[in-house]
Design an enzyme around this catalytic site. Structure first.
Site, PDB file in Angstrom:
ATOM      1  CG  ASN A 151     -80.780 -28.920 -12.785  1.00  0.00           C
ATOM      2  OD1 ASN A 151     -81.985 -27.972 -13.296  1.00  0.00           O
ATOM      3  ND2 ASN A 151     -79.797 -27.930 -12.267  1.00  0.00           N
ATOM      4  CB  THR A 237     -63.541 -35.730 -36.270  1.00  0.00           C
ATOM      5  OG1 THR A 237     -63.562 -35.568 -37.680  1.00  0.00           O
ATOM      6  CG2 THR A 237     -62.937 -36.837 -36.509  1.00  0.00           C
ATOM      7  CB  CYS A 325     -72.401 -19.240  -3.671  1.00  0.00           C
ATOM      8  SG  CYS A 325     -73.403 -19.828  -2.634  1.00  0.00           S
TER       9      CYS A 325
END
Length: 386
Positions: A151, A237, A325
């Site tokens: 990523n 659910t 950061c």
């Protein structure tokens, strides 16, 4: 001021067609899929159809698709659920140093519970070594969890090769495909994986929904207990509207994959070409060829990342950092640290640009030239102290 959003790897905007597909299930088709009356049956039909659509894209049977609240839960169920259900076979797990924290922190928790975890290193391109993997694999290894596409830097790992290596081994193979979905083929028969995680919000779908592919012969311990939803593997659910959005965005991303990949590779080349044209000092992080097309991670020597991001934001450009950061301090990204080392400036000066729906060549050119302008100011100043 017109904003240029180049942080699609963090999250992506909801596609208007996905929203349209979801709307009926936020209004009139509001039933509980476990109810036997007509309203409940309509919800159940939508749930079953969504599961079937996703399964078709993966070339698997619908009962292998387990809906979750997103990528983090999918990763957690894959690791904790499988490890606990199969600890009688062994307690050794293999992962890498550059996984998402949803995997790394889960592995750390499993270590606290007595499991032994090997964290494979990577080279400067972010790639693992198959030789390192072979040396790490043991007779008591029960699970291997390695992300498909990173990523932060976009490097794509050899998941199919790993799956073939484990064909005659007891260990199951899980891949976090959350960033890779929509960019790479996730056909299970080609990847040879047993578990695979996907999240909708990376695919112009809604937040708070994802799925975990669980192979037919894979046993997992449920993460919590309640009703008998999801074949007793995840109580609660079902989020019907979210599931509809997940299925629609996943199928849409799969169908548009070739076109989008070509477009994003063009953006990458354009961005890099402009930086070279502007004669600034930079290095691209990640594998030069085996990389996700929508992620461009760049290190700018002598540039303060936090200030850089602020200046980009003031200019209307939204990107992110390879660093976490915090107020008054910057800690290098664990991914870049694994690639370059803790004291390497390259690990501390990285900016991630990630492309997606709505971006244009004009936006990419504008962002690249504004980036060059800001970087030039920093690189003319005193050397950045790491």
């Amino acid at each position: 001021m017109e904003r240029i959003y180049l942080d699609h790897a963090a999250t992506s905007p909801l596609h208007p067609d996905v929203l349209e597909a979801m709307m009926p299930y936020l209004t009139e088709v509001f039933g509980n899929a476990s109810s036997i009356h007509r309203t409940g049956r309509r919800a159940r039909q939508a749930l079953d159809e969504a599961r079937a659509h996703i399964a078709t894209e993966l070339h698997v049977t619908p009962n292998t698709i387990l809906f979750t609240s997103g990528g983090t839960e999918a990763d957690n169920i894959a690791l904790i659920g499988y490890a606990k259900a199969n600890q009688h076979k062994g307690r050794h797990i293999i992962t890498t140093q550059i996984e998402h924290h949803a995997v790394l922190h889960t592995c750390e928790q499993l270590e606290q519970e007595g499991f032994d975890v090997t964290y494979l290193p990577v080279d400067e391109t972010g790639m693992i070594s198959l030789d390192d993997f072979d040396q790490a694999l043991r007779s008591d290894t029960i699970l291997v969890s390695i992300m498909y596409g990173n990523n932060e830097v976009g490097t794509v790992q050899p998941i199919s090769e790993l799956g073939l290596k484990l064909k005659d081994h007891q260990a199951a193979l899980h891949t976090d495909a959350i960033q890779a979905a929509g960019s790479l083929d996730l056909s299970i028969h080609q990847l040879h994986v047993d578990l695979l995680s996907v999240s909708a919000h990376k695919l112009n779908g809604p937040k708070g929904i994802g799925f975990l592919y669980v192979g037919e012969d894979i046993t997992i311990t449920p993460p919590f207990y309640g009703g008998e939803q999801e074949r007793k593997r995840r109580a609660g659910t079902e989020n019907i509207a979210g599931i509809i959005g997940l299925a629609d965005s996943f199928v849409r991303a799969s169908k548009e994959q070739i076109q989008k990949n070509e477009q994003y590779r063009t953006y990458k080349e354009l961005f890099s070409a402009i930086l070279k044209q502007e004669e600034i000092d930079f290095s691209i992080n990640g594998h030069p060829s085996k990389s996700l097309p929508h992620i461009l991670n760049i290190s700018f020597p002598r540039v303060n990342v936090e200030s850089m991001l602020v200046n980009l934001d003031l200019a209307g450009i939204e990107a992110s950092s390879g660093s976490a950061c915090t107020a008054g301090s910057i800690e290098p990204s664990h991914v870049l640290t694994a690639m370059f080392g803790e004291k390497n400036e390259r690990a501390k000066t990285a900016i991630r640009y990630s492309f997606g729906i709505g971006n244009s060549e004009f936006e990419i050119e504008t962002a690249a030239r504004e980036t060059a302008k800001i970087v030039k100011r920093y690189q003319k100043q005193q050397p950045f102290i790491v």
